[in-house]
Design an enzyme around this catalytic site. Structure first.
Site, mmCIF file in Angstrom:
data_model
loop_
_atom_site.group_PDB
_atom_site.id
_atom_site.type_symbol
_atom_site.label_atom_id
_atom_site.label_comp_id
_atom_site.label_asym_id
_atom_site.label_seq_id
_atom_site.Cartn_x
_atom_site.Cartn_y
_atom_site.Cartn_z
ATOM 1 N N ARG A 50 0.659 -1.165 0.095
ATOM 2 C CA ARG A 50 -0.011 -0.112 0.048
ATOM 3 C C ARG A 50 0.864 1.211 0.143
ATOM 4 O O ARG A 50 0.294 2.328 -0.395
ATOM 5 C CB ARG A 50 -0.858 -0.061 1.165
ATOM 6 N N LYS A 183 10.768 -27.427 6.768
ATOM 7 C CA LYS A 183 12.093 -27.923 7.566
ATOM 8 C C LYS A 183 12.649 -29.269 7.028
ATOM 9 O O LYS A 183 11.925 -30.057 7.048
ATOM 10 C CB LYS A 183 11.911 -27.686 9.145
ATOM 11 N N ASP A 236 -0.639 -19.324 18.227
ATOM 12 C CA ASP A 236 0.470 -19.045 17.189
ATOM 13 C C ASP A 236 1.368 -20.380 16.932
ATOM 14 O O ASP A 236 1.898 -20.485 15.870
ATOM 15 C CB ASP A 236 1.389 -18.019 18.035
ATOM 16 N N HIS A 241 2.282 -25.460 14.051
ATOM 17 C CA HIS A 241 3.367 -26.273 13.939
ATOM 18 C C HIS A 241 3.510 -27.519 14.549
ATOM 19 O O HIS A 241 3.883 -28.497 14.181
ATOM 20 C CB HIS A 241 4.605 -25.217 14.482
ATOM 21 N N LYS A 339 8.164 -19.034 24.659
ATOM 22 C CA LYS A 339 8.991 -17.967 24.227
ATOM 23 C C LYS A 339 9.990 -17.611 25.613
ATOM 24 O O LYS A 339 9.547 -17.904 26.509
ATOM 25 C CB LYS A 339 8.229 -17.000 23.781
HETATM 26 C C1 BG6 Z 1 5.975 -18.438 13.681
HETATM 27 C C2 BG6 Z 1 5.468 -17.725 14.979
HETATM 28 O O1 BG6 Z 1 4.857 -19.165 13.003
HETATM 29 O O2 BG6 Z 1 7.112 -19.213 14.341
HETATM 30 C C3 BG6 Z 1 6.547 -17.232 15.626
HETATM 31 O O3 BG6 Z 1 4.376 -16.879 14.505
HETATM 32 C C4 BG6 Z 1 7.842 -18.017 16.056
HETATM 33 O O4 BG6 Z 1 5.981 -16.851 16.897
HETATM 34 C C5 BG6 Z 1 8.088 -18.842 14.521
HETATM 35 O O5 BG6 Z 1 8.650 -17.539 16.349
HETATM 36 C C6 BG6 Z 1 9.250 -19.990 15.031
HETATM 37 O O6 BG6 Z 1 9.619 -20.254 13.915
HETATM 38 P P1 BG6 Z 1 11.132 -20.891 13.518
HETATM 39 O O7 BG6 Z 1 11.232 -21.496 12.087
HETATM 40 O O8 BG6 Z 1 12.082 -19.803 14.084
HETATM 41 O O9 BG6 Z 1 11.254 -22.130 14.757
#
Ligand code: BG6
Length: 489
Positions: A50, A183, A236, A241, A339
């Site tokens: 934008r 990965k 998240d 994941h 985290k």
């Molecule tokens: C993201 C999350 O999907 O994955 C983040 O939103 C996180 O909060 C990240 O830090 C971690 O990814 P990686 O590849 O660094 O383990």
């Protein structure tokens, strides 16, 4: 290094082209693919944003963040110049019909090329972007649309996004990204399980005691705190994941690597996950938030201090999950992620059952169960721990030793970012490493049962010191079952 398979010429349109993901992840990934000759001369990367910016200004900003993104990898100036020729910038407000004309002009006459729209924007825009592409007749036969996570913030919003995008694209054109599936070690899990006959007979409740999936991060929430405050660790990290990793460990062998064959098997696992009612949520989950502490000797603030307000958002989750099927009945899957922990460390740990009867009378330290550790980060590799006799003429003295395979040592190369692989798979049209609509929605259904349980029971928020290994309650969660995080080594 595996041989590089060329991909067809493409136009990749990145919505959110000036954003963090595009600049920090997508462009460095594409530059690497360009350096390996996978981005043909007539391919284009069209960043859409934008902000009124000239192409030159955009490229200057892009180059700066690419250099940071490459983390010390030398940025070859010659490659940057030829790469930059393929990068365009288009100013576009997706909600403003008149502003699509520049993109239309740029794409006209390129209908035969593979076309991909990467939506690196807020999910609230996914529906309007899909509709804008349709209304401007930009959807070609060979078009794909890539949706970055999070796909919604709960089941209802995920469904709404999937429906809105589904009105413009068919499922075979929709690529929902979970970068963990790109990965190298995650893909190696498939190789380990289905490229070897050794493990499959062992892969069940008869031999496996339990599974642990850990994704620990040293980083805090950084400049994403507003997003994070609305999101939390369960949405998240776990919903996507960790659940994807769980699926790959637990699924049956697919009949092929075809996208739907793999996703059908993952879906069956998600369906078999035991839903947690309020009482289960209380006993089988932990949610916590970090307090001030220190990481690598550096003092760091607590989450609430960073936010500047009181908060009920979790930065850590631990869950005991159970899969209701014949293969896994009675085998807990312990998941944890957080985290601001002591170190970045991600692994899948399979702990096998203890030997049924010990014959070594002189063994001092007891016989530890075997473990298979699949390490995702920071060093990718596989480690099988087995009991072995200490050399010497004395009595039997056993201790665990590891058959340790570091991928970097074995293959002599460091691994590229997962986005490189995933972007090339998008261009190839291979959906095996992307999530299907039903999978995402099923994962939300299960995650929502936990969110609801936390809400209903008003479950307390535990805390942990930044730089520690997490809250004591997470140790208790697994300790109650007589187990420890990291395996009984
Ligand atoms: C993201 C999350 O999907 O994955 C983040 O939103 C996180 O909060 C990240 O830090 C971690 O990814 P990686 O590849 O660094 O383990």
């Amino acid at each position: 290094m595996a041989k590089l398979v060329p991909v067809d010429p493409f136009d990749l349109i990145i919505f959110g082209g000036g954003g963090d993901l595009a600049l920090r992840k997508l462009l460095p990934a594409l530059l690497h693919r360009h350096c390996d000759d996978q981005v043909s001369a007539d391919s284009r990367i069209i960043a859409v944003g934008r902000t009124p910016t000239t192409r030159e200004e955009y490229l200057a900003a892009a180059r700066e963040s690419v250099e940071v993104g490459l983390k010390g990898d030398s940025l070859d100036l010659t490659s940057w110049a030829s790469f930059a020729e393929k990068v365009h910038y288009v100013e576009l407000d997706v909600t403003e019909p008149a502003s699509w004309s520049r993109l239309n002009e740029l794409l006209a006459g390129n209908e035969k090329k593979v076309r991909a729209a990467y939506l690196a924007t807020s999910p609230s825009l996914f529906g309007s972007i899909a509709a804008g592409l349709r209304d401007n007749q930009l959807i070609t036969e060979a078009m794909r649309i890539v949706l970055e996570k999070p796909i919604g913030s709960d089941l209802a919003s995920a469904k709404a996004i999937n429906t809105a995008v589904g009105e413009c694209f068919v499922e075979s054109q929709i690529f929902r990204i979970d970068h963990y599936l790109g990965k190298e070690t995650v893909q190696n899990l498939l190789a380990l399980r289905f490229g070897n006959s050794l493990f499959e007979p062992l892969w069940s409740r008869q031999v496996i005691d339990h599974v642990q999936i850990t994704v620990a991060e040293e980083l805090g929430v950084g400049n994403r705190i507003d997003f994070y405050e609305e999101t939390g660790a369960l949405r998240d990290m776990v919903q996507n994941h960790l659940m994807q990793l769980l699926c790959l460990v637990a699924m049956e062998a697919p009949s092929s690597l075809d996208g739907d064959a793999v996703r059908d098997e993952k879906l069956k696992v998600l369906r078999a996950l035991k839903k947690l009612d309020t009482a289960d949520v209380k006993t089988n989950t932990v949610r916590a938030q970090y307090r001030a502490g220190a990481i690598n000797g550096k003092t760091v603030q607590g989450y609430e201090q960073e936010l500047g307000a009181a908060s009920r958002t979790e930065t850590y989750v631990a869950i005991k999950a159970e899969i209701n099927n014949w293969r896994w009945s009675g085998v807990p899957f312990y998941l944890r992620t957080g985290k601001r922990l002591a170190a970045k460390h991600s692994e899948i740990l399979i702990q096998f059952r203890a030997v049924p009867h010990v014959i070594f009378d002189d063994v001092k330290f007891g016989i530890k169960p075997n473990t298979l550790s699949i390490q995702l980060q920071p060093n990718e590799g596989v480690k099988l721990s087995i009991m072995s006799k200490e050399p010497g003429p004395g009595p039997f003295d056993l201790r665990p030793v590891a058959l340790d395979l570091s991928f970097e040592e074995a293959f002599g190369i460091g691994y590229r970012d997962s986005y490189e692989r995933l972007l090339m798979e998008v261009i190839r049209g291979n959906q095996a490493l992307f999530m299907r609509r039903d999978e995402v929605e099923m994962a939300w259904r299960w995650s929502e049962s936990i969110l609801a349980g936390w809400g209903d029971s008003n479950q307390k928020m535990d805390s942990y010191v930044a730089g520690s290994s997490g809250p004591a309650t997470a140790e208790q969660l697994i300790g109650r079952d007589g187990r420890v995080w990291g395996g009984d080594e």
